[in-house]
Design an enzyme around this catalytic site. Structure first.
Site, PDB file in Angstrom:
ATOM      1  N   SER A 142      12.203   0.801   6.723  1.00 53.73           N
ATOM      2  CA  SER A 142      11.709  -0.501   6.296  1.00 53.73           C
ATOM      3  C   SER A 142      12.870  -1.471   6.367  1.00 53.73           C
ATOM      4  O   SER A 142      13.988  -1.129   5.986  1.00 53.73           O
ATOM      5  CB  SER A 142      11.179  -0.379   4.859  1.00 53.73           C
ATOM      6  OG  SER A 142      10.060  -1.198   4.656  1.00 53.73           O
ATOM      7  N   LYS A 152      -5.275   1.985   7.778  1.00 57.05           N
ATOM      8  CA  LYS A 152      -6.369   1.235   8.369  1.00 57.05           C
ATOM      9  C   LYS A 152      -5.994  -0.245   8.436  1.00 57.05           C
ATOM     10  O   LYS A 152      -5.219  -0.682   7.598  1.00 57.05           O
ATOM     11  CB  LYS A 152      -7.693   1.414   7.621  1.00 57.05           C
ATOM     12  CG  LYS A 152      -7.643   1.151   6.120  1.00 57.05           C
ATOM     13  CD  LYS A 152      -7.627  -0.195   5.491  1.00 57.05           C
ATOM     14  CE  LYS A 152      -8.088  -1.476   5.993  1.00 57.05           C
ATOM     15  NZ  LYS A 152      -7.895  -2.565   4.983  1.00 57.05           N
ATOM     16  N   ASP A 189     -10.056  -7.531   6.920  1.00 56.77           N
ATOM     17  CA  ASP A 189      -9.134  -6.497   6.404  1.00 56.77           C
ATOM     18  C   ASP A 189      -9.819  -5.699   5.286  1.00 56.77           C
ATOM     19  O   ASP A 189      -9.906  -4.477   5.373  1.00 56.77           O
ATOM     20  CB  ASP A 189      -7.808  -7.119   5.943  1.00 56.77           C
ATOM     21  CG  ASP A 189      -6.886  -6.067   5.342  1.00 56.77           C
ATOM     22  OD1 ASP A 189      -6.129  -5.442   6.091  1.00 56.77           O
ATOM     23  OD2 ASP A 189      -6.970  -5.831   4.121  1.00 56.77           O
ATOM     24  N   ILE A 197       0.829  -1.208   0.000  1.00 55.82           N
ATOM     25  CA  ILE A 197       0.000   0.000   0.000  1.00 55.82           C
ATOM     26  C   ILE A 197       0.867   1.263   0.000  1.00 55.82           C
ATOM     27  O   ILE A 197       0.488   2.276  -0.583  1.00 55.82           O
ATOM     28  CB  ILE A 197      -1.024  -0.005   1.166  1.00 55.82           C
ATOM     29  CG1 ILE A 197      -2.121   1.029   0.906  1.00 55.82           C
ATOM     30  CG2 ILE A 197      -0.366   0.232   2.520  1.00 55.82           C
ATOM     31  CD1 ILE A 197      -2.930   0.795  -0.334  1.00 55.82           C
TER      32      ILE A 197
END
Ligand code: NAP
Length: 307
Positions: A35, A89, A167, A13
């Site tokens: 990351s 989210k 999800d 995402i």
């Protein structure tokens, strides 16, 4: 002022939506990425949030795009460091985590944004307006998609706290709780959990609005072929269909609007204005419905699923 932001968790995402949206929107720039297995281009790169906070003292905000299971500790750390926080989210793996973050952000005087991207789909605002003036009779949600297509190589999504089919399902619930102008409560649920997974692959939810209208939702991750993200509302003798995840609106059988997905740029505009006011926008209503489904739902084992 331009917000100097660092992003944590450079996965699907982050690459598909966050990076291009930040690039497009005035008022925010990406200065760093944290990351463990990926590198951002044209920015400073760090292994993790701790290193990024230490290396970027001028950073104003942190965008958290990791799986929900690890988001709470990261959000706490960023807020305690005085940073504004953008949460992908779902905003956490539990309701209590998100409530704790809201309280902490308030104490620290920073922005906390629990983003619900589906609420920014093109037709959602118009649907909300249409419903506002009509008594709701019935709502039916169908959220059916192919998990192999949308979530390849994401073991976390099948683990406890990964939400399984909730999800995507929570996106439908985020639209539902946005467009219905009264509380929605969960009456019962059935969760189908593959015998080799911790999280459900299918779910049936029975809900009701406070004034008694029936709300039913079916979430299924086994759909191949055309995908379905539909919310159908009957209200005041008329019918509304929100399809394509909220980007298409049909009223009484006539298409009113079909627009491309511009959800993430809209969310970044919102984040920029929240930061300007040091405001908090963290609605837990969709997460509460998911938690209620896990609390009172029947958990039914189903055949093993190999992704
Ligand atoms: P993803 O591709 O698995 O990316 C998440 C990234 O977080 C990983 O690449 C990983 O990067 C990092 N990470 C940090 N701790 C991790 C851990 N313990 N386990 C696994 N990864 C960890 O997932 P995603 O699809 O981007 O989804 C991330 C969040 O965005 C989820 O909450 C999801 O609901 C939400 N979201 C996803 C989509 C979508 O279409 N995929 C759409 C809207 C919202 P490093 O290994 O490099 O640290």
């Amino acid at each position: 002022m331009t917000i100097r932001a660092g992003l944590v968790g450079l996965g699907k995402i982050a690459r598909d939506q966050h990076l291009p949206s930040i690039e497009k929107i005035d008022g925010i720039e990406l200065v760093a990425v944290a990351s463990r297995n990926a590198q951002g281009q044209g920015v400073k790169n760090y292994h993790d949030l701790t290193a990024m906070l230490a290396g970027e003292p001028e950073m104003d905000a942190v965008i958290l795009c990791q799986p929900p299971q690890v988001r709470y500790q990261a959000a706490r750390q960023a807020i305690l460091a005085g940073k504004h926080v953008f949460l992908e989210k779902p905003p956490g793996a539990t309701v209590s985590e998100v409530e704790a973050l809201i309280a902490l952000a308030r104490t620290q005087g920073v922005t906390l944004y629990a983003s619900w991207h589906s609420r920014y789909a093109a037709a959602v605002a118009q649907a909300k307006q249409w419903i506002a003036s009509r008594p709701i009779e019935r709502i039916a949600i169908q959220w059916r998609e192919d998990v192999r297509h949308w979530h390849p190589g994401q073991p976390w999504i099948w683990e406890a706290g990964g939400f399984g089919v909730f999800d995507p399902g929570i996106n439908a619930l985020s639209i539902l709780t946005e467009i219905v102008p009264e509380p929605v409560t969960l009456l019962s649920a059935t969760l189908e959990v593959p015998e080799n997974k911790d999280a459900p692959i299918g779910a049936d939810l029975k809900m009701a609005t406070a004034s008694g209208a029936s709300v039913e939702a079916v979430f299924d991750w086994r759909q191949t072929g055309p995908q379905t993200w539909d919310i159908a509302v009957e209200a005041g003798g008329g019918s509304l269909l929100l399809s394509h995840g909220g980007n298409m609106l049909t009223l009484d059988g006539e298409v009113q609007m079909k627009a491309p997905d511009e959800e993430y740029p809209a969310m970044y505009r919102r984040f920029v204005s929240l930061v300007a006011e040091r405001a908090i926008d963290a609605d837990t209503a969709p997460l509460r419905l998911v938690a209620d489904a896990f609390l009172c739902g029947r958990h039914c084992p189903t055949t093993a699923f190999e992704d």
